[in-house]
Design a protein around this motif. Structure first.
Motif: not given
Length: 88
Positions: A3-5, A32-33, A56-57
């Motif tokens: 996960x990035x954000x 975003x995952x 999930x995405x």
């Protein structure tokens, strides 16, 4: 998963003299995952199928968080009570 954000948070203090004070909080996040790998059970079956990975995405996105939205009905009731108690 990876996960990035970005999270942005803000707080604003309002003082209403004899009626008290309020701390207004507002938050927004963008993320975003992605599923980087899927494990397997002891029989070699994958632990997530393509539909589960997609869920999930797909649920990673931006969201506006305003904790005050839960308190809004109580705030309206309190204001209505103050107005009705005010001498005419």
């Amino acid at each position: 998963t990876r996960t990035r954000g970005l999270d942005i948070l803000a707080t604003y203090h309002s003082n209403f003299a004899r009626w008290g004070s309020v701390d207004w909080d507002l938050g927004i996040n963008f993320n975003t995952t992605s599923v980087t790998s899927v494990g397997r059970d002891t029989n070699g079956n994958t632990l997530l199928n393509a539909q589960q990975v997609g869920l999930i995405e797909a649920n990673s996105s931006g969201k506006l968080n305003w904790p005050g939205e839960r308190m809004l009905p109580r705030l309206i009731d309190s204001c209505a009570t103050l107005i009705s108690l005010r001498p005419s």
